[in-house]
Write a protein that holds these residues in place. Structure first.
Motif, PDB file in Angstrom:
ATOM      1  N   ALA A 188       0.813  -1.202   0.000  1.00 17.04           N
ATOM      2  CA  ALA A 188       0.000   0.000   0.000  1.00 17.04           C
ATOM      3  C   ALA A 188       0.854   1.262   0.000  1.00 17.04           C
ATOM      4  O   ALA A 188       0.349   2.355  -0.237  1.00 17.04           O
ATOM      5  CB  ALA A 188      -0.930   0.010   1.206  1.00 17.04           C
ATOM      6  N   LEU A 247      -0.344   4.905  -1.775  1.00 19.45           N
ATOM      7  CA  LEU A 247      -0.617   6.134  -1.052  1.00 19.45           C
ATOM      8  C   LEU A 247      -0.083   7.359  -1.783  1.00 19.45           C
ATOM      9  O   LEU A 247      -0.389   8.484  -1.420  1.00 19.45           O
ATOM     10  CB  LEU A 247       0.009   6.066   0.351  1.00 19.45           C
ATOM     11  N   ARG A 274       0.307  12.368  -0.646  1.00 17.98           N
ATOM     12  CA  ARG A 274      -0.355  11.148  -0.231  1.00 17.98           C
ATOM     13  C   ARG A 274      -1.791  11.468   0.174  1.00 17.98           C
ATOM     14  O   ARG A 274      -2.006  12.303   1.055  1.00 17.98           O
ATOM     15  CB  ARG A 274       0.391  10.514   0.942  1.00 17.98           C
ATOM     16  N   ARG A 289      -5.195  11.439   2.118  1.00 17.87           N
ATOM     17  CA  ARG A 289      -5.442  11.193   3.538  1.00 17.87           C
ATOM     18  C   ARG A 289      -6.085   9.830   3.739  1.00 17.87           C
ATOM     19  O   ARG A 289      -6.918   9.402   2.955  1.00 17.87           O
ATOM     20  CB  ARG A 289      -6.362  12.264   4.116  1.00 17.87           C
ATOM     21  N   PRO A 290      -5.738   9.154   4.829  1.00 17.41           N
ATOM     22  CA  PRO A 290      -6.451   7.916   5.159  1.00 17.41           C
ATOM     23  C   PRO A 290      -7.936   8.204   5.387  1.00 17.41           C
ATOM     24  O   PRO A 290      -8.328   9.298   5.803  1.00 17.41           O
ATOM     25  CB  PRO A 290      -5.779   7.463   6.461  1.00 17.41           C
ATOM     26  N   ASP A 295      -4.624  -0.622   1.079  1.00 22.77           N
ATOM     27  CA  ASP A 295      -4.547  -0.058  -0.263  1.00 22.77           C
ATOM     28  C   ASP A 295      -5.727   0.871  -0.556  1.00 22.77           C
ATOM     29  O   ASP A 295      -5.611   1.786  -1.373  1.00 22.77           O
ATOM     30  CB  ASP A 295      -4.505  -1.175  -1.309  1.00 22.77           C
ATOM     31  N   HIS A 296      -6.853   0.616   0.101  1.00 19.89           N
ATOM     32  CA  HIS A 296      -8.021   1.487  -0.061  1.00 19.89           C
ATOM     33  C   HIS A 296      -8.088   2.552   1.036  1.00 19.89           C
ATOM     34  O   HIS A 296      -9.106   3.231   1.163  1.00 19.89           O
ATOM     35  CB  HIS A 296      -9.297   0.649  -0.073  1.00 19.89           C
ATOM     36  N   ARG A 297      -7.009   2.685   1.843  1.00 20.17           N
ATOM     37  CA  ARG A 297      -6.832   3.762   2.823  1.00 20.17           C
ATOM     38  C   ARG A 297      -7.794   3.664   4.001  1.00 20.17           C
ATOM     39  O   ARG A 297      -8.141   4.666   4.626  1.00 20.17           O
ATOM     40  CB  ARG A 297      -6.969   5.132   2.127  1.00 20.17           C
ATOM     41  N   TYR A 316       0.080   4.773   8.345  1.00 20.11           N
ATOM     42  CA  TYR A 316       0.126   5.519   7.090  1.00 20.11           C
ATOM     43  C   TYR A 316       1.221   6.571   7.191  1.00 20.11           C
ATOM     44  O   TYR A 316       1.149   7.458   8.047  1.00 20.11           O
ATOM     45  CB  TYR A 316      -1.224   6.182   6.814  1.00 20.11           C
ATOM     46  N   HIS A 334       0.874  10.263   8.432  1.00 17.84           N
ATOM     47  CA  HIS A 334      -0.430  10.449   9.072  1.00 17.84           C
ATOM     48  C   HIS A 334      -0.451   9.629  10.365  1.00 17.84           C
ATOM     49  O   HIS A 334      -0.435   8.402  10.321  1.00 17.84           O
ATOM     50  CB  HIS A 334      -1.568   9.997   8.154  1.00 17.84           C
ATOM     51  N   GLU A 358     -14.629   3.491  -0.395  1.00 13.26           N
ATOM     52  CA  GLU A 358     -13.587   4.467  -0.717  1.00 13.26           C
ATOM     53  C   GLU A 358     -14.121   5.506  -1.699  1.00 13.26           C
ATOM     54  O   GLU A 358     -13.938   6.718  -1.503  1.00 13.26           O
ATOM     55  CB  GLU A 358     -12.371   3.770  -1.302  1.00 13.26           C
ATOM     56  N   ASN A 369     -14.621   9.458  -0.856  1.00 12.86           N
ATOM     57  CA  ASN A 369     -13.911  10.436  -1.696  1.00 12.86           C
ATOM     58  C   ASN A 369     -14.877  11.473  -2.261  1.00 12.86           C
ATOM     59  O   ASN A 369     -14.577  12.663  -2.306  1.00 12.86           O
ATOM     60  CB  ASN A 369     -13.187   9.726  -2.842  1.00 12.86           C
TER      61      ASN A 369
END
Length: 287
Positions: free
Chosen positions: A25, A29, A36, A38-39, A60-62, A112, A115, A278, A282
């Motif tokens: 991941a 990111l 990068r 944000r988570p 990988d999808h935060r 992360y 973060h 995700e 978003n």
């Protein structure tokens, strides 16, 4: 539902997690111009271990939270949805604890890179709670610098916060500890009760037991007020809120219900559809 066929393909997961390949991941990111994204702290991967790459797909999808169901089998904590799916190679350590520790080392103290938010590992105890929790506690002690700790009522933040859900018998041994490396997942019945956020930072419950609305048509006004009162009460006590058993099919009803959860400031949205949540978060930009 269990994805047994996909699981069996992961026969040597420990080897796959060794070294740099344990951190796929990291590249994901990196966004445009090197920034990068944000988570997504409120994104919770329900039954995360059912995905082809447990933990790693969620990263990988935060996602900011993942869930692992565990069974105490002998002296091992095995990760599975049902007893018939138990596999000695799929331990809590191999799927979650070791890769999280490796990732935090590689990212200089955070899940992360850049973060330092509170990544959550929700451990759902599927066998008797007291004995299973004690086995979990022994394992968490081996990763003492990885986990948020409560020592004599004082919370010392770590890169990962372990929260214990599932069998309620875990509560008594947890409350008896002066030093804990895990926290308790309360229910709505605990909201406003004596347990402080330093013990039960999370309040989770089954959506269908408390609300009739499933995302179709208008959200009834009294239910919207009830939801917002729950969140307001929890937040006033420093607790977070999560509901499970919400719609999870790719249909307008799911997005409608997720929209109401976001509007009410619910802290965790529950899903098996990593890409779907995700994309939703978003688009809403309140993550």
């Amino acid at each position: 539902m269990a994805l047994t066929t996909r699981r069996r393909a992961l026969t040597t997961l420990g080897a796959a997690l060794a070294g740099p390949v344990a951190l796929p991941a990291t590249q994901a990111l990196a966004g445009e111009h090197g920034h990068r994204p944000r988570p997504l702290w409120r994104a919770h991967a329900h039954n995360d271990y059912e995905h082809p790459r447990p933990l790693l797909d969620a990263l990988d999808h935060r996602f900011g939270s993942v869930e692992a169901d565990v069974f105490l089998v002998g002296d091992q904590l095995l990760v599975a949805h049902d007893p018939e799916d138990l596999d000695p190679s799929r331990t809590l350590e191999s799927l979650y604890l070791d890769p999280l520790a490796a990732r935090v080392r590689a990212h200089r103290g955070s899940v992360y890179r850049g973060h330092r938010g509170p990544f959550q590992l929700l451990v759902d105890l599927k066998t008797e709670g007291s004995s299973t929790y004690r086995a979990l506690d022994r394992r968490l002690r081996r990763y003492r610098h990885l986990f948020t700790t409560c020592a004599h009522g004082r919370v010392l933040p770590g890169p990962v916060t372990a929260v214990v859900s599932g069998d309620r018998a875990a509560r008594a041994p947890m409350e008896a500890q002066r030093v804990r490396r895990a926290f308790y997942d309360g229910r709505l019945a605990d909201l406003g009760g004596p347990a402080p956020a330093s013990f039960a930072p999370l309040i989770s419950d089954n959506w269908t037991l408390h609300f009739t609305w499933r995302g179709v048509g208008a959200f009834p006004g009294d239910e919207r007020r009830k939801l917002r009162d729950i969140v307001r009460t929890a937040h006033a006590r420093g607790q977070r809120v999560r509901f499970w058993a919400t719609p999870d099919q790719r249909r307008p009803a799911r997005d409608a219900l997720w929209g109401e959860l976001v509007a009410a400031d619910v802290d965790h949205l529950n899903t098996d559809d990593l890409a779907g949540l995700e994309s939703f978060l978003n688009a809403h930009r309140r993550v």
